[in-house]
Write an enzyme that holds these catalytic residues in place. Structure first.
Site, PDB file in Angstrom:
ATOM      1  N   ASP A  40     -14.593   2.537   1.963  1.00  0.00           N
ATOM      2  CA  ASP A  40     -13.559   2.356   1.134  1.00  0.00           C
ATOM      3  C   ASP A  40     -13.915   3.465  -0.205  1.00  0.00           C
ATOM      4  O   ASP A  40     -14.878   3.358  -1.054  1.00  0.00           O
ATOM      5  CB  ASP A  40     -13.487   1.002   0.283  1.00  0.00           C
ATOM      6  N   CYS A  80      -5.777   2.184  -0.845  1.00  0.00           N
ATOM      7  CA  CYS A  80      -6.383   1.442   0.318  1.00  0.00           C
ATOM      8  C   CYS A  80      -5.405   0.977   1.138  1.00  0.00           C
ATOM      9  O   CYS A  80      -5.411   1.267   2.491  1.00  0.00           O
ATOM     10  CB  CYS A  80      -7.221   0.400  -0.413  1.00  0.00           C
ATOM     11  N   HIS A 148      -7.121  -6.882   3.300  1.00  0.00           N
ATOM     12  CA  HIS A 148      -6.301  -6.257   2.509  1.00  0.00           C
ATOM     13  C   HIS A 148      -4.695  -6.005   2.838  1.00  0.00           C
ATOM     14  O   HIS A 148      -4.040  -5.256   2.500  1.00  0.00           O
ATOM     15  CB  HIS A 148      -6.678  -4.840   1.988  1.00  0.00           C
TER      16      HIS A 148
END
Length: 472
Positions: A40, A80, A148
């Site tokens: 990430d 993201c 997410h």
């Protein structure tokens, strides 16, 4: 909850039967395992094999030496959630509607000239994910880390094709990297346990428990996203080491080393269990590096921007005996390519009736061949604030981009301004050629407009009545 009995074209059932029969006999499964490690916010230059002299990544460097490294790999988005949605769906962002993290109307309203396109924050349950396709083909599927893309009900990893979920919910970053984690999908470990180590522990246990059946392990680490926290012994090591401009943060460097150690432990686990030859390992990042923590130089920009520093990322793929060791390719590739690529390599047919926008990279990986594709596209109709005061209000305003060959065009929707760069001799995007190369500029802009029409990509056009051009 989404049905898992969706139909695939072709003969995947026969492949599943063969794999299960061989597993029952204790033989190596006919289908390869897949370990997909997603870092990430890891920047393009944040690995030793990509040129960093400050960060130490010997295990990831070894992975590159044993597989293929992509020097022109891209994320589908500069942050993201949309990249993760593209990975799981195999689709460009206009098809699933996840364009950014949270609201598209970030920052102060008075600084936003346009009303941005409304953003979606969960992956539609009607989309057949990569995990579901592999699960239907007989794979045991596990997610360990950052999801997410939604939460219960209906949008958790368990609703989207994963048999196991450890740590995955709607959150984009951990509250802390040290136990207690305050994560409802991750039991706390001993006080002070480090999150990256814990996810690696879980991954190793999963591999060892499922070594007799084909498995898909999706390991989207939270590292190296904020909060920037690391183990003190590693921090001390980097405090004693000289860095260079933009790559000199000892805590961030220690986070990268823990990530690298985890990769090494997983590779050792595959070796120990005799799975190396039959396992595809992918190492990738979801977007460019955090501009305050690291440097992507010579690339321009960072996370949150459509300049190269925000979307070009490290990518390594290893499959011993099938992918040539120490191979390097400069072919431009992107997140949506993984869905068709992994299905192709695993002998799994694509889902019926679902558009897959990516291209299988199997010819590059295993055949020394090429792929046919006209261009890569990005669509980011949202606002993102600047990192720090004094840098202006925005990292980016709503924009889109296209790369065709070595040419790249960025279009900014607030004023219809375009920038054109030749990445062959200007990787740092310093020389805007939009005025000098009008023919090329119009060609790429026309391609971008046509692609938006094809994908029904919404472009913000409505003026924000609260906009204050004076900046006061």
């Amino acid at each position: 909850m989404k049905r898992r009995d969706f139909l695939h074209a072709g003969g995947s059932a026969a492949l599943v039967g063969l794999a299960l029969a061989m597993s029952a006999c204790g033989k190596e499964p006919s289908q390869p395992n897949v370990v997909f490690i997603l870092a990430d916010d890891l920047g393009w230059k944040d690995l030793g094999c990509m040129g960093s002299s400050y960060y130490e990544t010997p295990h990831i460097d070894s992975l590159a030496a044993e597989g293929m490294m992509f020097t022109n790999a891209y994320a589908n988005a500069p942050n993201c959630a949309p990249t993760r949605a593209c990975l799981m769906s195999g689709q460009y962002m206009p098809r699933h509607g996840i364009y950014t993290v949270g609201s598209s109307a970030r920052g102060k309203s008075r600084d936003r000239k346009l009303i941005p396109v409304e953003n979606t924050t969960v992956l539609d349950s009607g989309i057949v994910t990569l995990a579901e396709s592999l699960h239907q083909a007989g794979y045991v599927t596990a997610l360990m880390g950052k999801w997410h893309l939604g939460d219960e009900p209906d949008h958790s990893p368990l609703d989207q094709g994963f048999d196991i979920n450890i740590g995955g919910d709607h959150n984009g970053h951990p509250k802390t990297y040290f136990s207690p984690y305050e994560n409802p999908y991750l039991n706390d470990g001993p006080e002070g346990e480090y999150l990256t180590d814990r996810l690696t522990d879980e991954a190793v246990r999963f591999i060892e428990s499922k070594r007799d059946a084909p498995f898909f392990l999706y390991l989207p680490h939270f590292a190296v996203h904020t909060p920037i926290q690391a183990k003190e012994a590693l921090i001390a090591k980097y405090r004693e080491k000289s860095g260079n401009s933009g790559q000199d943060n000892p805590v961030y460097a220690a986070m990268i080393e823990s990530l690298d150690e985890g990769v090494g432990r997983i590779l050792a686990c595959l070796d120990r269990n005799g799975l190396t030859e039959n396992t595809i390992v992918v190492f990738y990042s979801d977007n460019g590096g955090h501009g305050v923590m690291t440097s992507m130089q010579p690339l321009r920009g960072s996370k949150g921007m459509l300049y190269e520093g925000g979307i070009r990322v490290p990518l390594i793929v290893r499959w011993p005996g099938r992918i040539e060791a120490s191979a390097v390719t400069d072919t431009p590739v992107i997140s949506i390519d993984f869905y068709p690529t992994l299905l192709d390599l695993c002998g799994v047919s694509p889902p019926v009736g679902q558009t897959l926008d990516g291209v299988s990279l199997a010819p590059i990986l295993t055949e020394g061949g090429t792929i046919e594709r006209e261009a890569l596209y990005w669509h980011f109709p949202a606002y993102l604030e600047a990192y720090k005061k004094g840098e202006g209000p925005w990292r980016t305003t709503p924009a889109g981009a296209v790369r065709k060959g070595n040419w790249k065009l960025i279009e900014f929707f607030e004023d219809n301004r375009v920038e054109l760069y030749n990445l062959d001799n200007d990787i740092g995007e310093q020389n805007d050629l939009s005025k000098q190369r009008l023919d090329t500029c119009m060609e790429l802009l026309n391609d971008l407009v046509n692609w938006r029409q094809e994908t029904n990509a919404p472009v913000p056009f409505e003026m924000n009545p609260e906009y204050d051009p004076s900046g006061n």
